[in-house]
Design a protein around this motif. Structure first.
Motif, PDB file in Angstrom:
ATOM      1  N   ALA A  90       0.826  -1.203   0.000  1.00  9.53           N
ATOM      2  CA  ALA A  90       0.000   0.000   0.000  1.00  9.53           C
ATOM      3  C   ALA A  90       0.863   1.256   0.000  1.00  9.53           C
ATOM      4  CB  ALA A  90      -0.929  -0.007   1.213  1.00  9.53           C
ATOM      5  N   ALA A  91       2.032   1.176   0.659  1.00  4.82           N
ATOM      6  CA  ALA A  91       2.945   2.318   0.724  1.00  4.82           C
ATOM      7  C   ALA A  91       3.712   2.530  -0.572  1.00  4.82           C
ATOM      8  CB  ALA A  91       3.920   2.132   1.880  1.00  4.82           C
ATOM      9  N   GLY A  92       3.657   1.549  -1.499  1.00  2.00           N
ATOM     10  CA  GLY A  92       4.223   1.759  -2.824  1.00  2.00           C
ATOM     11  C   GLY A  92       5.531   1.080  -3.137  1.00  2.00           C
ATOM     12  N   ILE A  93       5.908   0.066  -2.360  1.00  2.00           N
ATOM     13  CA  ILE A  93       7.199  -0.577  -2.609  1.00  2.00           C
ATOM     14  C   ILE A  93       7.287  -1.166  -4.015  1.00  2.00           C
ATOM     15  CG2 ILE A  93       6.552  -2.851  -1.666  1.00  2.00           C
ATOM     16  CD1 ILE A  93       9.396  -2.986  -0.468  1.00  2.00           C
ATOM     17  N   ASP A  94       6.143  -1.609  -4.567  1.00  2.00           N
ATOM     18  CA  ASP A  94       6.142  -2.213  -5.910  1.00  2.00           C
ATOM     19  C   ASP A  94       6.424  -1.198  -7.012  1.00  2.00           C
ATOM     20  OD1 ASP A  94       5.662  -4.809  -5.078  1.00  2.00           O
ATOM     21  OD2 ASP A  94       3.497  -4.593  -5.134  1.00  2.00           O
ATOM     22  N   SER A  95       6.378   0.094  -6.698  1.00  2.00           N
ATOM     23  CA  SER A  95       6.649   1.113  -7.719  1.00  2.00           C
ATOM     24  C   SER A  95       8.137   1.235  -8.033  1.00  2.00           C
ATOM     25  CB  SER A  95       6.102   2.472  -7.266  1.00  2.00           C
ATOM     26  OG  SER A  95       6.832   2.959  -6.141  1.00  2.00           O
ATOM     27  N   ILE A  96       8.969   0.644  -7.186  1.00  2.00           N
ATOM     28  CA  ILE A  96      10.416   0.662  -7.435  1.00  2.00           C
ATOM     29  C   ILE A  96      10.754  -0.336  -8.527  1.00  2.00           C
ATOM     30  CG2 ILE A  96      12.693   0.234  -6.415  1.00  2.00           C
ATOM     31  CD1 ILE A  96      11.514   0.998  -3.708  1.00  2.00           C
ATOM     32  N   ASP A  97      11.626   0.053  -9.426  1.00  2.00           N
ATOM     33  CA  ASP A  97      12.084  -0.848 -10.489  1.00  2.00           C
ATOM     34  C   ASP A  97      13.187  -1.751  -9.936  1.00  2.00           C
ATOM     35  OD1 ASP A  97      12.859  -2.146 -12.782  1.00  2.00           O
ATOM     36  OD2 ASP A  97      13.832  -0.393 -13.690  1.00  2.00           O
ATOM     37  N   PHE A  98      12.804  -2.957  -9.546  1.00  2.00           N
ATOM     38  CA  PHE A  98      13.750  -3.913  -8.974  1.00  2.00           C
ATOM     39  C   PHE A  98      14.387  -4.824 -10.023  1.00  2.00           C
ATOM     40  CE2 PHE A  98      11.107  -3.184  -5.118  1.00  2.00           C
ATOM     41  CZ  PHE A  98      12.120  -2.917  -4.204  1.00  2.00           C
ATOM     42  N   LYS A  99      13.895  -4.803 -11.227  1.00  2.00           N
ATOM     43  CA  LYS A  99      14.299  -5.775 -12.241  1.00  2.00           C
ATOM     44  C   LYS A  99      15.815  -5.826 -12.415  1.00  2.00           C
ATOM     45  CE  LYS A  99      13.134  -8.709 -15.574  1.00  2.00           C
ATOM     46  NZ  LYS A  99      12.419  -9.974 -15.267  1.00  2.00           N
ATOM     47  N   ASN A 100      16.391  -7.003 -12.088  1.00  2.00           N
ATOM     48  CA  ASN A 100      17.830  -7.248 -12.217  1.00  2.00           C
ATOM     49  C   ASN A 100      18.682  -6.250 -11.418  1.00  2.00           C
ATOM     50  OD1 ASN A 100      17.467  -9.449 -13.998  1.00  2.00           O
ATOM     51  ND2 ASN A 100      17.233  -8.042 -15.723  1.00  2.00           N
ATOM     52  N   LYS A 101      18.105  -5.699 -10.358  1.00  2.00           N
ATOM     53  CA  LYS A 101      18.823  -4.748  -9.520  1.00  2.00           C
ATOM     54  C   LYS A 101      19.173  -5.397  -8.177  1.00  2.00           C
ATOM     55  CE  LYS A 101      17.987  -1.326 -12.447  1.00  2.00           C
ATOM     56  NZ  LYS A 101      16.888  -0.390 -12.196  1.00  2.00           N
ATOM     57  N   TYR A 102      20.314  -4.991  -7.635  1.00  2.00           N
ATOM     58  CA  TYR A 102      20.708  -5.443  -6.295  1.00  2.00           C
ATOM     59  C   TYR A 102      20.041  -4.552  -5.253  1.00  2.00           C
ATOM     60  CZ  TYR A 102      24.345  -8.181  -8.622  1.00  2.00           C
ATOM     61  OH  TYR A 102      25.013  -9.064  -9.426  1.00  2.00           O
ATOM     62  N   ALA A 103      19.372  -5.166  -4.303  1.00  2.00           N
ATOM     63  CA  ALA A 103      18.668  -4.420  -3.255  1.00  2.00           C
ATOM     64  C   ALA A 103      19.263  -4.775  -1.895  1.00  2.00           C
ATOM     65  CB  ALA A 103      17.174  -4.729  -3.282  1.00  2.00           C
ATOM     66  N   ALA A 104      19.897  -3.791  -1.267  1.00  2.00           N
ATOM     67  CA  ALA A 104      20.452  -3.983   0.076  1.00  2.00           C
ATOM     68  C   ALA A 104      19.346  -3.752   1.101  1.00  2.00           C
ATOM     69  CB  ALA A 104      21.594  -3.005   0.317  1.00  2.00           C
ATOM     70  N   ILE A 105      19.053  -4.759   1.893  1.00  2.00           N
ATOM     71  CA  ILE A 105      18.089  -4.621   2.982  1.00  2.00           C
ATOM     72  C   ILE A 105      18.902  -4.417   4.256  1.00  2.00           C
ATOM     73  CG2 ILE A 105      16.177  -5.672   4.254  1.00  2.00           C
ATOM     74  CD1 ILE A 105      15.604  -7.363   1.762  1.00  2.00           C
ATOM     75  N   LYS A 106      18.969  -3.183   4.719  1.00  2.00           N
ATOM     76  CA  LYS A 106      19.789  -2.854   5.893  1.00  2.00           C
ATOM     77  C   LYS A 106      19.031  -3.202   7.168  1.00  2.00           C
ATOM     78  CE  LYS A 106      22.832  -1.167   8.673  1.00  2.00           C
ATOM     79  NZ  LYS A 106      22.082  -1.635   9.877  1.00  2.00           N
ATOM     80  N   ILE A 107      19.638  -4.063   7.953  1.00  2.00           N
ATOM     81  CA  ILE A 107      19.003  -4.554   9.170  1.00  2.00           C
ATOM     82  C   ILE A 107      20.039  -4.688  10.275  1.00  2.00           C
ATOM     83  CG2 ILE A 107      19.313  -7.029   8.716  1.00  2.00           C
ATOM     84  CD1 ILE A 107      16.240  -7.229   9.569  1.00  2.00           C
ATOM     85  N   HIS A 108      19.582  -4.700  11.501  1.00  2.00           N
ATOM     86  CA  HIS A 108      20.447  -4.960  12.661  1.00  2.00           C
ATOM     87  C   HIS A 108      20.179  -6.401  13.081  1.00  2.00           C
ATOM     88  CE1 HIS A 108      22.325  -4.698  16.552  1.00  2.00           C
ATOM     89  NE2 HIS A 108      22.495  -3.385  16.503  1.00  2.00           N
ATOM     90  N   PHE A 109      21.206  -7.251  13.007  1.00  2.00           N
ATOM     91  CA  PHE A 109      21.021  -8.661  13.316  1.00  2.00           C
ATOM     92  C   PHE A 109      20.884  -8.934  14.809  1.00  2.00           C
ATOM     93  CE2 PHE A 109      23.527  -8.767   9.277  1.00  2.00           C
ATOM     94  CZ  PHE A 109      22.525  -9.292   8.478  1.00  2.00           C
ATOM     95  N   GLY A 110      21.205  -7.945  15.627  1.00  2.00           N
ATOM     96  CA  GLY A 110      21.107  -8.103  17.075  1.00  2.00           C
ATOM     97  C   GLY A 110      22.377  -8.703  17.671  1.00  2.00           C
ATOM     98  N   GLU A 111      22.843  -8.107  18.743  1.00  2.00           N
ATOM     99  CA  GLU A 111      23.982  -8.675  19.467  1.00  2.00           C
ATOM    100  C   GLU A 111      23.487  -9.904  20.231  1.00  2.00           C
ATOM    101  OE1 GLU A 111      28.050  -8.747  20.526  1.00  2.00           O
ATOM    102  OE2 GLU A 111      27.004  -7.455  19.088  1.00  2.00           O
TER     103      GLU A 111
END
Length: 368
Positions: free
Chosen positions: A29-50
């Motif tokens: 609903a927020a529009g993530i599908d509007s990004i052109d992901f085709k053959n693109k590298y997407a970094a998902i930045k996360i904290h894995f937790g200590e």
């Protein structure tokens, strides 16, 4: 600047829709599908937790985002950069093991893990930004190699920056070891000589001849040191340490400028989960009880508006009894300042707006 849209949903579920499905519906609903992901590298930045901390985000949430990226033809990977402090995430090998221990594996998340700044925290890319405090940000190379950046953040309080939101996840989290030292420190690294084992690793990795061994213990000449942080990464005894003497307000401003270096010039999307709102960072090997009740999930293309909306939502919640916040000053309107009086989270927001990263004004769109 016009208000940015921030999408929100609560944590209630039904027999027909669980929380992971609700997260999926929210970000779409927020529009993530509007990004052109085709053959693109997407970094998902996360904290894995200590390891030892149990407030970090469950890996199930990251799988929802990774799956959406893959459905749109993209190539997602989870990433974080090595820490400046002593712990289980100081180098890439230990960092990945810590992530696995906390449930983050390619099998649970549907994508690979790449530590953004390499084995020892020194694999960085210099990003010119000409900020007020930072002229060239030092960002983990894998993060900068990505075509798209997505932040997936556990929103919480923080002892140095007031809040730990999307800006901190992106700015501090994506800085290389030298970058983290630049944000935390007004000076150069120093040696705790009581811990030094005289192995010479710092000397071998110093390109500027700044390290000597008087009385068989390492010593850093700050006139020659350039603050690259390589000596911190290679010290097997954790004797080389960052000063961490920067004022919190300046730390917040530097961190926002680093976040701008990460997001500028490429597509991005940001998600924050406001649950288990702990009083300290997930970098701690422990977590205290939450300071307020769980709130919900927020998503936006604007990380500044997102952080502001999440902070406002937390400040609108009642203080949980017996929490650290209740003990420190629950009567104050700003929960974060009451919890950590030496911090002012709004400084980082102000700097991010000044850099052009986004707007502090937002329109909240509720997805029921």
């Amino acid at each position: 600047m016009e208000p940015s849209k921030v999408y929100y949903t609560n944590l209630h579920t039904t027999l027909e829709e669980n929380l992971l499905q609700k997260l999926r519906r929210l970000v779409k609903a927020a529009g993530i599908d509007s990004i052109d992901f085709k053959n693109k590298y997407a970094a998902i930045k996360i904290h894995f937790g200590e390891p030892g901390n149990l407030a970090f985000l469950r890996p199930n949430f990251s799988k929802v985002i990774a799956d959406i990226v893959k459905e749109n033809g993209g190539k997602p990977f989870l990433t974080d950069c090595n820490t400046l402090y002593v712990g289980r995430r100081k180098n890439a090998l230990d960092h990945i093991e810590a992530a696995y221990e906390n449930g983050y594996t390619p099998f649970s998340t549907g994508c690979q893990i790449l530590i953004g700044d390499g084995l020892k925290g020194t694999d960085e890319q210099i990003v010119p930004i000409d900020g007020e405090y930072v002229k060239e940000a030092k960002i983990g190379r894998a993060v900068m190699d990505a075509d798209i950046v997505i932040s997936l953040t556990h929103f919480k309080a923080h002892e140095c920056t007031g809040i730990g939101g999307a800006i901190k996840n992106l700015g501090m989290g994506c800085g290389s070891r030298a970058g983290k030292m630049e944000m935390h420190s007004a000076g150069k690294p120093f040696v705790d000589r009581s811990l030094c084992v005289s192995c010479g690793m710092c000397f071998k990795n110093c390109a500027h001849g700044a390290i000597s061994f008087p009385e068989k213990k390492a010593q850093i000449d700050h006139d020659k040191c350039v603050g690259c942080g390589r000596c911190i990464g290679v010290c097997p005894a954790d004797a080389v340490q960052a000063a961490q003497d920067e004022a919190f307000d300046i730390l917040n401003r530097k961190m926002s400028e680093y976040a701008w270096a990460v997001v500028k010039g490429r597509p991005g999307f940001h998600v924050s989960l406001v649950l288990d709102v702990s009083p300290f960072c997930d970098c701690h090997p422990e977590n205290d009880v939450p300071i307020v009740p769980d709130v919900g999930i927020f998503a936006s293309f604007d990380p500044v508006a997102l952080d502001t909306a999440c902070a406002d939502a937390v400040n609108g919640q009642p203080v949980l009894p017996d929490s650290l916040l209740a003990k420190r000053g629950a009567a104050e309107k700003d929960h974060f300042h009451a919890l950590h009086p030496d911090t002012n989270w709004r400084i980082g927001i102000e700097q991010a707006v000044k850099m052009g990263m986004g707007s502090a004004e937002y329109e909240l769109v509720e997805i029921k």
